[in-house]
Design an enzyme around this catalytic site. Sequence first.
Site: not given
Length: 265
Positions: A44, A113, A147
Amino acid sequence: MPPLRTVLLQSSGRPGDVAANLKVLDEAAARAAEAGAGLLVCPELFLTGYAIGDAVPRLAEPADGPGAAAVAEIAVRHGLAVHYGYPERSGELVHNSAQLIGPDGTRLANYRKTHLFGCFEQEHFTPGDRPVVQAELDGVRIGLLICYDVEFPENVRAHALAGTDLLLVPTAQMHPFQFVAESMIPVRAFENQMYLAYVNRTGPEGEFEFVGLSSLAGPDGTVRARAGRGEELVVGEVDPEFLAASRRANPYLLDRRPGLYGSLT
């Protein structure tokens, strides 16, 4: 269809130094190519670093910006696809994003994200609104999450229903949540019948302590490749034939009863 050899780059690079991180990526791509890999996956926000605080707006760039061009050059030079995390600027907004670039330098997919973790991310980023982003690579349907996204079972199930074969999850997974890397990731792969590449940062960075433990989990729930706690390149294979056999033997998606699940939303 031959397996897709996949290399996981477990590294935090040098936070705040894009040029240095591109050098780390170039060296990793060279080693991955020597190992016969078709895909290299980075953590990330690898391009800039994660704990960069107020430097996020300054280092953010468009999906087709100079960082993407530099990664594309690396992908072409070494003849493999590269997946990397970066802060994406879109007008006045900044997203925590990940992009997949093909071995010919083509931008194949870009994902923002959707579930932001903690005060740092919520302060500096705007969540994305596309839950499923996919691309095709060597006959493998690749999906992208980042994540915290993978910790929501709905996200991974949406990918399973959309036919994702290999889910790439760059992460900045920190102490004391290492149980996610150790336990949750192989379960996610099994319950959704897919391969899952979970690629972490490592070591101290600002206020965070990243735990490493990157892995490639298979659809049978086993971890096919696992990193330790330090800087490391991990090699694994995504086998479409094994995936098809596993899906026949474990028909979770066929046995679903969606009519019973209305209360979930």
